[in-house]
Design an enzyme around this catalytic site. Structure first.
Site, PDB file in Angstrom:
ATOM      1  N   ILE A   1       0.906  -1.160   0.137  1.00  0.00           N
ATOM      2  CA  ILE A   1       0.021  -0.005   0.074  1.00  0.00           C
ATOM      3  C   ILE A   1       0.743   1.146  -0.047  1.00  0.00           C
ATOM      4  O   ILE A   1       1.429   1.632   0.996  1.00  0.00           O
ATOM      5  CB  ILE A   1      -0.718  -0.016   1.169  1.00  0.00           C
ATOM      6  CG1 ILE A   1      -1.728  -1.297   1.337  1.00  0.00           C
ATOM      7  CG2 ILE A   1      -1.907   1.309   1.110  1.00  0.00           C
ATOM      8  CD1 ILE A   1      -2.811  -1.350   2.246  1.00  0.00           C
TER       9      ILE A   1
ATOM     10  N   ASN B   1       2.128   5.487  -0.769  1.00  0.00           N
ATOM     11  CA  ASN B   1       1.422   6.638  -0.399  1.00  0.00           C
ATOM     12  C   ASN B   1       2.042   7.882  -1.228  1.00  0.00           C
ATOM     13  O   ASN B   1       3.248   7.675  -1.543  1.00  0.00           O
ATOM     14  CB  ASN B   1       1.774   6.790   1.277  1.00  0.00           C
ATOM     15  CG  ASN B   1       1.052   8.112   1.655  1.00  0.00           C
ATOM     16  OD1 ASN B   1       1.293   9.159   1.537  1.00  0.00           O
ATOM     17  ND2 ASN B   1      -0.005   7.978   2.541  1.00  0.00           N
ATOM     18  N   ALA B   2       1.326   8.887  -1.377  1.00  0.00           N
ATOM     19  CA  ALA B   2       1.984  10.012  -2.174  1.00  0.00           C
ATOM     20  C   ALA B   2       3.499  10.566  -1.544  1.00  0.00           C
ATOM     21  O   ALA B   2       4.160  11.019  -2.073  1.00  0.00           O
ATOM     22  CB  ALA B   2       0.901  11.334  -2.211  1.00  0.00           C
TER      23      ALA B   2
ATOM     24  N   TYR C   1       6.007   9.207  -0.416  1.00  0.00           N
ATOM     25  CA  TYR C   1       6.743   7.811  -0.621  1.00  0.00           C
ATOM     26  C   TYR C   1       7.000   6.919   0.541  1.00  0.00           C
ATOM     27  O   TYR C   1       6.592   5.625   0.659  1.00  0.00           O
ATOM     28  CB  TYR C   1       8.041   7.766  -1.784  1.00  0.00           C
ATOM     29  CG  TYR C   1       7.479   8.471  -2.970  1.00  0.00           C
ATOM     30  CD1 TYR C   1       6.008   8.522  -3.531  1.00  0.00           C
ATOM     31  CD2 TYR C   1       8.278   8.825  -3.881  1.00  0.00           C
ATOM     32  CE1 TYR C   1       5.836   9.004  -4.600  1.00  0.00           C
ATOM     33  CE2 TYR C   1       7.985   9.212  -5.230  1.00  0.00           C
ATOM     34  CZ  TYR C   1       6.761   9.336  -5.408  1.00  0.00           C
ATOM     35  OH  TYR C   1       6.604   9.793  -6.615  1.00  0.00           O
TER      36      TYR C   1
ATOM     37  N   CYS D   1       4.990  -2.645   2.682  1.00  0.00           N
ATOM     38  CA  CYS D   1       5.113  -3.746   1.845  1.00  0.00           C
ATOM     39  C   CYS D   1       4.095  -4.902   2.233  1.00  0.00           C
ATOM     40  O   CYS D   1       3.164  -4.863   3.303  1.00  0.00           O
ATOM     41  CB  CYS D   1       6.262  -4.730   2.360  1.00  0.00           C
ATOM     42  SG  CYS D   1       7.683  -3.650   1.616  1.00  0.00           S
TER      43      CYS D   1
ATOM     44  N   GLU E   1       4.108  -8.059   2.741  1.00  0.00           N
ATOM     45  CA  GLU E   1       4.331  -8.789   3.971  1.00  0.00           C
ATOM     46  C   GLU E   1       3.869  -8.286   5.373  1.00  0.00           C
ATOM     47  O   GLU E   1       3.487  -8.731   6.282  1.00  0.00           O
ATOM     48  CB  GLU E   1       5.895  -9.235   3.827  1.00  0.00           C
ATOM     49  CG  GLU E   1       6.369  -9.822   2.915  1.00  0.00           C
ATOM     50  CD  GLU E   1       6.745  -9.088   1.682  1.00  0.00           C
ATOM     51  OE1 GLU E   1       6.308  -8.035   1.595  1.00  0.00           O
ATOM     52  OE2 GLU E   1       7.814  -9.345   1.143  1.00  0.00           O
TER      53      GLU E   1
ATOM     54  N   CYS F   1      11.971  -7.398   1.547  1.00  0.00           N
ATOM     55  CA  CYS F   1      12.939  -6.362   1.795  1.00  0.00           C
ATOM     56  C   CYS F   1      13.591  -6.579   3.429  1.00  0.00           C
ATOM     57  O   CYS F   1      12.905  -7.448   4.133  1.00  0.00           O
ATOM     58  CB  CYS F   1      12.387  -4.935   1.775  1.00  0.00           C
ATOM     59  SG  CYS F   1      11.331  -4.365   3.253  1.00  0.00           S
TER      60      CYS F   1
ATOM     61  N   CYS G   1      11.130  -6.002   6.214  1.00  0.00           N
ATOM     62  CA  CYS G   1      10.147  -7.141   6.406  1.00  0.00           C
ATOM     63  C   CYS G   1      10.621  -8.427   6.846  1.00  0.00           C
ATOM     64  O   CYS G   1       9.956  -9.115   7.649  1.00  0.00           O
ATOM     65  CB  CYS G   1       9.446  -7.436   5.041  1.00  0.00           C
ATOM     66  SG  CYS G   1       8.239  -6.166   4.702  1.00  0.00           S
TER      67      CYS G   1
HETATM   68  N1  THU Z   1       7.621  -4.349  -1.531  1.00  0.00           N
HETATM   69  C1  THU Z   1       6.839  -5.352  -1.259  1.00  0.00           C
HETATM   70  O1  THU Z   1       5.560  -5.028  -0.768  1.00  0.00           O
HETATM   71  N2  THU Z   1       7.156  -6.398  -0.711  1.00  0.00           N
HETATM   72  C2  THU Z   1       8.725  -6.849  -1.188  1.00  0.00           C
HETATM   73  O2  THU Z   1       8.999  -7.809  -0.895  1.00  0.00           O
HETATM   74  C3  THU Z   1       9.554  -5.961  -1.779  1.00  0.00           C
HETATM   75  C4  THU Z   1       8.822  -4.693  -2.195  1.00  0.00           C
HETATM   76  C5  THU Z   1       6.899  -3.230  -2.225  1.00  0.00           C
HETATM   77  C6  THU Z   1       7.180  -1.827  -1.766  1.00  0.00           C
HETATM   78  C7  THU Z   1       6.829  -0.913  -2.696  1.00  0.00           C
HETATM   79  O3  THU Z   1       5.248  -0.631  -2.607  1.00  0.00           O
HETATM   80  C8  THU Z   1       6.998  -1.645  -4.159  1.00  0.00           C
HETATM   81  O4  THU Z   1       7.008  -2.980  -3.799  1.00  0.00           O
HETATM   82  C9  THU Z   1       8.321  -1.101  -4.828  1.00  0.00           C
HETATM   83  O5  THU Z   1       9.436  -1.357  -3.893  1.00  0.00           O
END
Ligand code: THU
Length: 130
Positions: free
Chosen positions: A41, A43-44, A46, A51, A53, A84, A87
């Site tokens: 999700i 956001n403007a 950033y 994430c 997860e 990441c 996470c």
């Molecule tokens: N992102 C995730 O939701 N999970 C991951 O494991 C890697 C990255 C998202 C964060 C952001 O919204 C977009 O992917 C690009 O980085």
């Protein structure tokens, strides 16, 4: 594992990612066998986005789940979408080192499986503060 991957796939389609256009879905199975999905999700402003997860963990906690037994993540494109760093630590809070995390393609095909220990070796966790 198929139910977990299906949940990650459907969570991915709910992603709110207008800035990166990088849709991510995650799903986890808790200690009761219940499956919880989550999407990224954005956001403007950033850095305020989060994430997939993290969303899945929030869903687990809200439903009364206590720990992660297995997890699946589906990103966008051909490269592996591994959790990441932030996470990995959030997963660590609720998962043992031998918990499997499956990385899948957009179509749900399994690409690679890692344990949490492989993704976050020599980690710091709740036991350190016990
Ligand atoms: N992102 C995730 O939701 N999970 C991951 O494991 C890697 C990255 C998202 C964060 C952001 O919204 C977009 O992917 C690009 O980085």
């Amino acid at each position: 594992m198929n139910d977990l991957i299906a949940a990650a796939k459907s969570a991915r389609l709910k992603a709110y990612a207008p800035y990166s256009k990088f849709l991510v879905g995650a799903a986890l199975r808790d200690e009761r066998g219940q499956i919880h999905g989550g999407c990224n999700i954005e956001n403007a402003a950033y850095p305020q986005g989060w994430c997939a997860e993290t969303s899945a963990i929030a869903a687990m906690i809200m439903s009364g789940g206590k720990s992660i037994a297995e997890m699946a993540v589906i990103g966008t494109g051909d490269l592996l979408c591994t959790p990441c760093g932030g996470c990995r630590q959030k997963i660590r809070e609720f998962a043992k080192g031998n918990v499997k995390i499956h990385m899948c393609g957009e179509d749900g095909n399994l690409k690679q499986t890692f344990t949490l220990d492989e993704l976050l070796p020599a980690s710091f966790g709740p036991e350190n503060l016990a």
